[in-house]
Scaffold this active site. Sequence first.
Site, PDB file in Angstrom:
ATOM      1  N   CYS A  14       0.841  -1.183   0.000  1.00 18.88           N
ATOM      2  CA  CYS A  14       0.000   0.000   0.000  1.00 18.88           C
ATOM      3  C   CYS A  14       0.890   1.251   0.000  1.00 18.88           C
ATOM      4  CB  CYS A  14      -0.895  -0.030   1.242  1.00 18.88           C
ATOM      5  SG  CYS A  14      -2.109   1.277   1.287  1.00 18.88           S
ATOM      6  N   PRO A  15       0.600   2.235  -0.797  1.00 22.13           N
ATOM      7  CA  PRO A  15      -0.589   2.447  -1.619  1.00 22.13           C
ATOM      8  C   PRO A  15      -0.399   2.074  -3.086  1.00 22.13           C
ATOM      9  CG  PRO A  15       0.606   4.503  -1.514  1.00 22.13           C
ATOM     10  CD  PRO A  15       1.422   3.465  -0.733  1.00 22.13           C
TER      11      PRO A  15
END
Length: 75
Positions: A14-15
Amino acid sequence: MESTKVLDAKGLACPMPIVRTKKAINELADGDILEVHATDKGAKSDLTAWAKSGGHELLQDIEEGDVLKFWIKKG
Protein backbone atom coordinates in the site's frame (compact mmCIF):
# COMPACT_ATOMS: atom_id res chain seq x y z
CA MET A 1 -14.78 -13.43 -16.21
CA GLU A 2 -13.32 -11.76 -19.26
CA SER A 3 -11.25 -8.66 -18.65
CA THR A 4 -10.04 -5.94 -21.00
CA LYS A 5 -6.71 -5.58 -19.20
CA VAL A 6 -4.83 -7.41 -16.44
CA LEU A 7 -2.79 -5.48 -13.89
CA ASP A 8 -0.12 -7.37 -11.96
CA ALA A 9 0.28 -5.60 -8.61
CA LYS A 10 1.67 -8.65 -6.79
CA GLY A 11 4.43 -7.87 -4.31
CA LEU A 12 3.48 -4.20 -4.06
CA ALA A 13 2.62 -2.66 -0.68
CA CYS A 14 0.00 0.00 0.00
CA PRO A 15 -0.59 2.45 -1.62
CA MET A 16 1.00 1.15 -4.85
CA PRO A 17 -1.78 -1.30 -5.86
CA ILE A 18 -4.25 1.62 -5.79
CA VAL A 19 -1.85 3.96 -7.63
CA ARG A 20 -1.27 1.37 -10.38
CA THR A 21 -4.99 0.51 -10.56
CA LYS A 22 -5.92 4.18 -10.99
CA LYS A 23 -3.38 4.60 -13.79
CA ALA A 24 -4.50 1.42 -15.55
CA ILE A 25 -8.22 2.19 -15.35
CA ASN A 26 -7.63 5.67 -16.80
CA GLU A 27 -6.34 3.96 -19.96
CA LEU A 28 -9.62 2.04 -20.42
CA ALA A 29 -12.95 3.05 -21.93
CA ASP A 30 -16.14 3.23 -19.86
CA GLY A 31 -17.55 -0.27 -19.37
CA ASP A 32 -14.18 -2.01 -19.80
CA ILE A 33 -13.10 -4.44 -17.10
CA LEU A 34 -9.75 -4.27 -15.31
CA GLU A 35 -8.51 -7.43 -13.61
CA VAL A 36 -6.14 -6.69 -10.73
CA HIS A 37 -3.86 -9.26 -9.05
CA ALA A 38 -2.45 -8.22 -5.66
CA THR A 39 -0.80 -9.84 -2.66
CA ASP A 40 -1.24 -6.98 -0.19
CA LYS A 41 -4.05 -8.05 2.17
CA GLY A 42 -5.11 -4.41 2.58
CA ALA A 43 -5.89 -4.24 -1.13
CA LYS A 44 -9.32 -5.79 -0.59
CA SER A 45 -10.69 -2.94 1.52
CA ASP A 46 -8.65 -0.33 -0.36
CA LEU A 47 -9.82 -1.35 -3.84
CA THR A 48 -13.43 -1.79 -2.72
CA ALA A 49 -13.52 1.75 -1.28
CA TRP A 50 -11.58 3.22 -4.21
CA ALA A 51 -13.89 1.69 -6.82
CA LYS A 52 -16.99 2.97 -5.04
CA SER A 53 -15.63 6.49 -4.55
CA GLY A 54 -14.47 6.67 -8.17
CA GLY A 55 -17.79 5.62 -9.67
CA HIS A 56 -16.50 2.21 -10.74
CA GLU A 57 -18.07 -1.17 -10.00
CA LEU A 58 -16.25 -3.99 -8.21
CA LEU A 59 -17.77 -6.95 -10.02
CA GLN A 60 -15.99 -9.74 -8.18
CA ASP A 61 -13.08 -10.46 -5.89
CA ILE A 62 -11.60 -13.84 -5.07
CA GLU A 63 -8.58 -15.20 -3.23
CA GLU A 64 -6.40 -17.83 -4.89
CA GLY A 65 -3.69 -18.85 -2.46
CA ASP A 66 -1.75 -15.68 -1.64
CA VAL A 67 -3.15 -13.75 -4.61
CA LEU A 68 -6.21 -11.53 -4.39
CA LYS A 69 -7.97 -11.04 -7.72
CA PHE A 70 -10.38 -8.21 -8.47
CA TRP A 71 -12.53 -7.37 -11.48
CA ILE A 72 -13.40 -3.69 -11.69
CA LYS A 73 -15.75 -2.26 -14.33
CA LYS A 74 -14.88 1.30 -15.29
CA GLY A 75 -17.75 3.69 -14.58
